[in-house]
Write a protein that holds these residues in place. Structure first.
Motif, short mmCIF file in Angstrom:
data_model
loop_
_atom_site.label_atom_id
_atom_site.label_comp_id
_atom_site.label_asym_id
_atom_site.label_seq_id
_atom_site.Cartn_x
_atom_site.Cartn_y
_atom_site.Cartn_z
N THR A 187 -24.20 4.48 34.36
CA THR A 187 -24.51 3.05 34.40
C THR A 187 -23.38 2.20 33.83
O THR A 187 -23.55 1.03 33.50
CB THR A 187 -25.82 2.75 33.63
N THR A 188 -22.21 2.82 33.71
CA THR A 188 -21.02 2.11 33.22
C THR A 188 -20.03 1.97 34.37
O THR A 188 -19.84 2.90 35.15
CB THR A 188 -20.37 2.90 32.06
N ALA A 189 -19.43 0.80 34.47
CA ALA A 189 -18.40 0.57 35.48
C ALA A 189 -17.16 0.02 34.80
O ALA A 189 -17.25 -0.64 33.75
CB ALA A 189 -18.90 -0.40 36.54
N LEU A 190 -16.02 0.29 35.39
CA LEU A 190 -14.77 -0.28 34.89
C LEU A 190 -14.10 -1.03 36.03
O LEU A 190 -13.94 -0.48 37.12
CB LEU A 190 -13.85 0.82 34.34
N VAL A 191 -13.74 -2.28 35.77
CA VAL A 191 -13.03 -3.06 36.79
C VAL A 191 -11.63 -3.37 36.31
O VAL A 191 -11.41 -3.76 35.16
CB VAL A 191 -13.81 -4.35 37.16
N GLY A 192 -10.65 -3.18 37.20
CA GLY A 192 -9.26 -3.45 36.84
C GLY A 192 -8.38 -3.54 38.07
O GLY A 192 -8.84 -3.26 39.19
N ASP A 193 -7.14 -3.92 37.85
CA ASP A 193 -6.23 -4.13 38.99
C ASP A 193 -5.31 -2.93 39.25
O ASP A 193 -4.65 -2.88 40.28
CB ASP A 193 -5.34 -5.36 38.75
N GLN A 194 -5.28 -1.96 38.32
CA GLN A 194 -4.29 -0.89 38.43
C GLN A 194 -4.93 0.46 38.74
O GLN A 194 -5.87 0.88 38.05
CB GLN A 194 -3.52 -0.76 37.11
N ILE A 195 -4.39 1.13 39.73
CA ILE A 195 -4.91 2.44 40.11
C ILE A 195 -4.63 3.50 39.04
O ILE A 195 -5.51 4.26 38.66
CB ILE A 195 -4.25 2.93 41.44
N PHE A 196 -3.40 3.50 38.53
CA PHE A 196 -2.99 4.63 37.67
C PHE A 196 -3.46 4.51 36.22
O PHE A 196 -3.27 5.44 35.43
CB PHE A 196 -1.46 4.80 37.74
N THR A 197 -4.05 3.39 35.86
CA THR A 197 -4.63 3.26 34.52
C THR A 197 -6.14 3.02 34.64
O THR A 197 -6.94 3.83 34.19
CB THR A 197 -3.97 2.10 33.74
N ASP A 198 -6.53 1.90 35.30
CA ASP A 198 -7.95 1.52 35.35
C ASP A 198 -8.78 2.48 36.19
O ASP A 198 -9.83 2.97 35.75
CB ASP A 198 -8.08 0.10 35.89
N VAL A 199 -8.34 2.73 37.39
CA VAL A 199 -9.13 3.57 38.30
C VAL A 199 -9.14 5.01 37.80
O VAL A 199 -10.20 5.64 37.69
CB VAL A 199 -8.59 3.49 39.74
N LEU A 200 -7.97 5.53 37.47
CA LEU A 200 -7.89 6.91 36.98
C LEU A 200 -8.71 7.09 35.70
O LEU A 200 -9.44 8.08 35.54
CB LEU A 200 -6.43 7.31 36.75
N ALA A 251 -11.33 5.31 34.72
CA ALA A 251 -12.76 5.25 35.08
C ALA A 251 -13.22 6.57 35.70
O ALA A 251 -14.27 7.12 35.35
CB ALA A 251 -13.01 4.10 36.06
N ARG A 252 -12.43 7.07 36.60
CA ARG A 252 -12.78 8.32 37.29
C ARG A 252 -12.88 9.49 36.31
O ARG A 252 -13.79 10.32 36.40
CB ARG A 252 -11.71 8.64 38.34
N ARG A 253 -11.94 9.55 35.38
CA ARG A 253 -11.94 10.67 34.43
C ARG A 253 -13.17 10.64 33.52
O ARG A 253 -13.58 11.65 32.98
CB ARG A 253 -10.67 10.64 33.59
N CYS A 254 -13.72 9.43 33.35
CA CYS A 254 -14.91 9.29 32.48
C CYS A 254 -16.21 9.37 33.28
O CYS A 254 -17.30 9.35 32.69
CB CYS A 254 -14.87 7.94 31.76
N GLY A 255 -16.11 9.38 34.60
CA GLY A 255 -17.32 9.42 35.42
C GLY A 255 -17.97 8.06 35.61
O GLY A 255 -19.13 7.96 35.97
#
Ligand code: MG
Length: 177
Positions: free
Chosen positions: A112-125, A127-131
Motif C-alpha cells: 500500500t506504499t507508492a513512490l513517485v519520482g522523475d528518475q528511473i535509476f534512483t526512484d523507480v529502482l 521503489a521496485r527493490r522495496c516492493g
C-alpha cells in the motif's frame, strides 16, 4: 517478475495522482521525490498547485512524505516545512534502507506504499527493490539542457513502456495494480 527499471505508469505531473486515483490503487502512503518531481533544484517554496495537491491527499487520509537524495538539508527542510509534511533527506535511493525506514514510520506495508519520482535509476529502482508501486513523472525541468536531454533520453526505453500503459489505463483498456 516485474522489471526493476520499469515504472508501473508514467504521468505528465504529480497532480494526476489524485486522492481518488490513489485510493483506487489502495495507496495509503505516498513517498515523493522532490527535485524535478515537485520542484526545480533551486526552488525553496512549493507552488500553489503542489500545496493544493498535498492538501487534497492528506485530507483524504493518504500520507505524503518527501524522500529526497538532495544533500542540502536546509532547503529540503524549508520546502517540506512549508508544506507541513515530513521528509527524509539524503535518502540514498535506490538503496532500500531509508525508504523502508520511512515506510515503517507510518506503519505501512509495501503493497500500500507508492513512490513517485522523475528518475528511473534512483526512484523507480528504489521503489521496485522495496516492493512499492512505482509511478514516474515527466521532469518539471523538461529537457532544458544537453545534460537533462541525454539523461532522460537514456531512460526512454523504460519511460515509453510506462507511458503506453498509462495511456491504455486512461482509455480503460487495462488496469494496473
Ligand atoms: Mg528527482
Amino acid at each position: 517478475m516485474r522489471c526493476l527499471l520499469c515504472p508501473d505508469l508514467l504521468f505528465d505531473h504529480v497532480e494526476e495522482l489524485t486522492a481518488a486515483y490513489l485510493k483506487e490503487k489502495q495507496v495509503t502512503l505516498l513517498l515523493c521525490d522532490l527535485d524535478n518531481t515537485l520542484a526545480l533544484h533551486e526552488t525553496v517554496r512549493p507552488t500553489d498547485a503542489v500545496r493544493a495537491w498535498v492538501k487534497e491527499l492528506t485530507e483524504a487520509g493518504i500520507q505524503v512524505m518527501i524522500v529526497s537524495n538532495n544533500r542540502s538539508p536546509a532547503r529540503v527542510e524549508a520546502y517540506c516545512g512549508d508544506l507541513g509534511i515530513p521528509y527524509v533527506g539524503h535518502a540514498g535511493k535506490p538503496k532500500r534502507g531509508r525508504l523502508l525506514e520511512a515506510m515503517r514510520q507510518f506503519d505501512a506495508v509495501p503493497e500500500t506504499t507508492a513512490l513517485v519520482g522523475d528518475q528511473i535509476f534512483t526512484d523507480v529502482l528504489g521503489a521496485r527493490r522495496c516492493g512499492f508501486q512505482s509511478f514516474c513523472v515527466e521532469p518539471v525541468c523538461g529537457r532544458d539542457s544537453l545534460w537533462h536531454w541525454t539523461a532522460y533520453w537514456l531512460q526512454n526505453p523504460f519511460r515509453i513502456t510506462a507511458r503506453r500503459r498509462r495511456k491504455r489505463e486512461k482509455a480503460g483498456k487495462c488496469r494496473v495494480q
